[in-house]
Design a protein around this motif. Structure first.
Motif, PDB file in Angstrom:
ATOM      1  N   LEU A  35       0.827  -1.205   0.000  1.00  0.00           N
ATOM      2  CA  LEU A  35       0.000   0.000   0.000  1.00  0.00           C
ATOM      3  C   LEU A  35       0.866   1.262   0.000  1.00  0.00           C
ATOM      4  O   LEU A  35       0.568   2.240  -0.705  1.00  0.00           O
ATOM      5  CB  LEU A  35      -0.920  -0.006   1.216  1.00  0.00           C
ATOM      6  CG  LEU A  35      -2.045  -1.048   1.194  1.00  0.00           C
ATOM      7  CD1 LEU A  35      -2.643  -1.222   2.584  1.00  0.00           C
ATOM      8  CD2 LEU A  35      -3.136  -0.661   0.202  1.00  0.00           C
ATOM      9  N   LEU A  36       1.953   1.235   0.772  1.00  0.00           N
ATOM     10  CA  LEU A  36       2.849   2.399   0.830  1.00  0.00           C
ATOM     11  C   LEU A  36       3.546   2.640  -0.504  1.00  0.00           C
ATOM     12  O   LEU A  36       3.847   3.778  -0.862  1.00  0.00           O
ATOM     13  CB  LEU A  36       3.869   2.214   1.948  1.00  0.00           C
ATOM     14  CG  LEU A  36       3.321   2.407   3.364  1.00  0.00           C
ATOM     15  CD1 LEU A  36       4.267   1.823   4.405  1.00  0.00           C
ATOM     16  CD2 LEU A  36       3.055   3.887   3.650  1.00  0.00           C
ATOM     17  N   ARG A  37       3.799   1.585  -1.261  1.00  0.00           N
ATOM     18  CA  ARG A  37       4.389   1.756  -2.600  1.00  0.00           C
ATOM     19  C   ARG A  37       3.462   2.586  -3.482  1.00  0.00           C
ATOM     20  O   ARG A  37       3.914   3.468  -4.227  1.00  0.00           O
ATOM     21  CB  ARG A  37       4.636   0.404  -3.253  1.00  0.00           C
ATOM     22  CG  ARG A  37       5.756  -0.415  -2.644  1.00  0.00           C
ATOM     23  CD  ARG A  37       5.950  -1.701  -3.423  1.00  0.00           C
ATOM     24  NE  ARG A  37       6.512  -1.430  -4.740  1.00  0.00           N
ATOM     25  CZ  ARG A  37       6.541  -2.313  -5.752  1.00  0.00           C
ATOM     26  NH1 ARG A  37       5.992  -3.515  -5.586  1.00  0.00           N
ATOM     27  NH2 ARG A  37       7.074  -1.989  -6.907  1.00  0.00           N
ATOM     28  N   VAL A  38       2.170   2.324  -3.391  1.00  0.00           N
ATOM     29  CA  VAL A  38       1.196   3.100  -4.170  1.00  0.00           C
ATOM     30  C   VAL A  38       1.212   4.555  -3.718  1.00  0.00           C
ATOM     31  O   VAL A  38       1.273   5.484  -4.532  1.00  0.00           O
ATOM     32  CB  VAL A  38      -0.221   2.501  -4.033  1.00  0.00           C
ATOM     33  CG1 VAL A  38      -1.239   3.367  -4.779  1.00  0.00           C
ATOM     34  CG2 VAL A  38      -0.259   1.067  -4.551  1.00  0.00           C
ATOM     35  N   CYS A  39       1.178   4.765  -2.406  1.00  0.00           N
ATOM     36  CA  CYS A  39       1.112   6.129  -1.865  1.00  0.00           C
ATOM     37  C   CYS A  39       2.412   6.899  -2.098  1.00  0.00           C
ATOM     38  O   CYS A  39       2.373   8.120  -2.311  1.00  0.00           O
ATOM     39  CB  CYS A  39       0.784   6.079  -0.377  1.00  0.00           C
ATOM     40  SG  CYS A  39      -0.887   5.477  -0.026  1.00  0.00           S
ATOM     41  N   LEU A  40       3.541   6.206  -2.059  1.00  0.00           N
ATOM     42  CA  LEU A  40       4.822   6.873  -2.299  1.00  0.00           C
ATOM     43  C   LEU A  40       4.840   7.532  -3.675  1.00  0.00           C
ATOM     44  O   LEU A  40       5.397   8.619  -3.846  1.00  0.00           O
ATOM     45  CB  LEU A  40       5.975   5.882  -2.167  1.00  0.00           C
ATOM     46  CG  LEU A  40       7.382   6.440  -2.369  1.00  0.00           C
ATOM     47  CD1 LEU A  40       7.703   7.516  -1.324  1.00  0.00           C
ATOM     48  CD2 LEU A  40       8.419   5.304  -2.309  1.00  0.00           C
TER      49      LEU A  40
END
Length: 368
Positions: free
Chosen positions: A239-244
Motif C-alpha cells: 500500500l505504501l508503494r502506491v502512496c509513495l
C-alpha cells in the motif's frame, strides 16, 4: 458549505482506490505476508526517493527511533536531548534504551528545538540529539549538525511529520546520522495501520538496527543477538508503494493549502501563522496557528462545520509519565505557552480553495 474534516483520508485516497485494492489483493494472492518482494521493493523505492543507500521498514515510528538509538550503542547511563514539544513517542524511544531523556524548550518564533538551549544541556553523559521536524517544518540542520560535531554526538532526525520536507535542497532524514519515519495513517506518507522506516549513514549501525528490528537476525534461525519484533508487513509495504508514488503531488497540495491560508489569514493581529525557516521547504503535515483564545475559536469553527485539532495540549514535562524528572510547569515556558494557544486547521491535499476561503472567512468573522 459541507462539513470540512480535519483530514479526509477517504477523499484523498479516492483517486488511487483501485491501485490500493489491487495492491492488497496481490499480497493476499502471493501468500507472502511477512517480508517478501513487496517489502524489498518499497524499501528500495523509498531509499531512491530519499536519495540514500539503505532503508529498512519497521513496525512504527517509535520502534524506528528505538532501533536507531540501540544501533548507536545508547543505553543506561547515557542522555539524549530532544524537544519537550512533540508526541510522546520520541521520548518513549529514548527511555526504552535505558537512557535518560533530556528535554529542551522550543524557539519563541516557531515550534522546533531551541538549539541555543540544546548546547547548554550537553554534558559528559550526552550521546545524541533527536531533532524533530515538527509539523513538517525542518529544524536548522546546519546549526544542529555543527553542535553535534563539536561535541562528538550523534544527530537523529525524527521525520515522522516531515516526509519530503527539504533543508537547503536536501530531504530531511538524509542530513544527520540517522533518519526515522512514521507511516501512521494521518502522516504525509500514511499507511493503513502502523508502520515506520529507518535510514542510517553508518553501514554497520544500519545492519544492527535492521537486525534488531527482526529478532537480532538476518536469516531465519541465525540470531546474533536479542532484538525485537518490529517488522513492516507486506500488505503495508504494498500500500505504501502506491502512496509513495503520490507523495510529491500530495506534499505540493499541502503547500498550496498553506499558501491559501497564509494569504487568507493575513492581517489578523490576534493570530500568528506558521513561520518558515529560511532555505527550507516544509510539507505542512499540520498548519498550526497561535491564538489567544483557542477554545473559543475552535468552538466557533465547529459550529460552522469546520474540524480542528490541538497538537499538542500538553508539553511532555507536565505529563504524569515524566513526573520523575521533576520538571513541572514553568520549566519550558515557550512550549507550555504554545500548548495553551496552538490550533491546527484542516490541511489536506484534497481541500479546495473554496473550502480554505470558507475557513479563513469564519476565522475573520470570529475576530471582528
Amino acid at each position: 458549505m459541507n462539513k470540512i474534516l480535519f483530514l479526509d483520508l477517504v477523499k484523498m485516497h479516492e483517486p488511487i482506490k483501485k491501485e490500493l485494492h489491487d495492491a492488497v489483493i496481490g499480497v493476499i494472492d502471493s501468500g507472502h505476508y511477512i517480508g517478501g518482494e513487496e517489502l524489498k521493493s518499497f524499501e528500495k523505492e523509498m531509499a531512491a526517493w530519499l536519495g540514500v543507500q539503505n532503508l529498512c521498514g519497521v513496525a512504527c515510528g517509535t520502534s524506528a527511533i528505538f532501533a536507531v538509538l540501540k544501533a548507536m550503542g545508547i543505553g543506561a547511563g547515557d542522555e539524549v536531548i530532544t524537544t519537550v514539544h512533540t508526541a510522546i513517542a520520541t521520548a518513549e524511544a529514548i527511555t526504552l534504551t535505558g537512557a535518560q531523556v533530556v528535554f529542551c524548550d522550543v524557539t519563541a518564533d516557531g515550534f522546533n528545538l531551541d538549539l541555543d538551549q540544546v548546547e547548554k544541556k550537553i554534558n559528559s553523559r550526552t550521546k545524541a540529539i533527536i531533532a524533530v521536524h515538527l509539523y513538517g517544518q525542518p529544524v536548522d540542520m546546519d546549526r544542529a549538525l555543527a553542535i553535534a560535531r563539536k561535541h562528538n554526538l550523534k544527530l537523529v532526525e525524527d521525520c515522522a511529520q516531515a516526509q519530503g520536507a527539504k533543508y537547503k535542497g536536501r530531504k530531511v532524514g538524509t542530513i544527520g546520522d540517522a533518519g526515522t519515519f512514521s507511516f501512521f495513517p494521518s502522516k504525509n506518507l500514511g499507511g493503513f495501520g502502523d508502520g515506520g522506516a529507518i535510514t542510517m549513514k553508518d553501514a554497520a549501525q544500519f545492519r544492527y538496527a535492521k537486525m534488531f528490528s527482526n529478532h537480532g537476525r538476518e536469516s531465519k534461525y541465525d540470531h546474533e543477538f536479542e532484538g525485537i519484533n518490529s517488522r513492516l508487513d507486506a500488505i503495508q509495504a504494498a500500500l505504501l508503494r502506491v502512496c509513495l508514488g503520490k507523495l510529491d503531488e500530495w506534499n505540493a497540495g499541502r503547500r498550496q493549502v498553506a499558501a491559501w491560508y497564509d494569504e487568507g489569514l493575513k492581517g489578523i493581529p490576534q493570530l500568528k501563522t506558521p513561520q518558515v525557516l529560511a532555505d527550507s521547504e516544509p510539507v505542512y503535515h499540520l498548519y498550526v496557528v497561535v491564538v489567544p483564545d483557542r477554545e473559543a475559536l475552535a468552538r466557533h469553527l465547529k459550529e460552522k462545520g469546520i474540524e480542528t485539532g490541538v497538537h499538542y495540549p500538553y508539553s511532555l514535562n507536565v505529563l504524569p509519565a515524566f513526573a520523575r524528572l521533576k520538571q513541572g510547569r514553568g520549566h519550558f515556558p515557550e512550549a507550555e505557552y504554545a500548548c495553551g494557544h496552538v490550533l491546527s486547521l484542516p490541511v489536506s491535499p484534497s481541500l479546495s480553495k473554496n473550502e480554505i476561503d470558507y475557513v479563513c472567512d469564519e476565522v475573520r468573522k470570529f475576530y471582528k
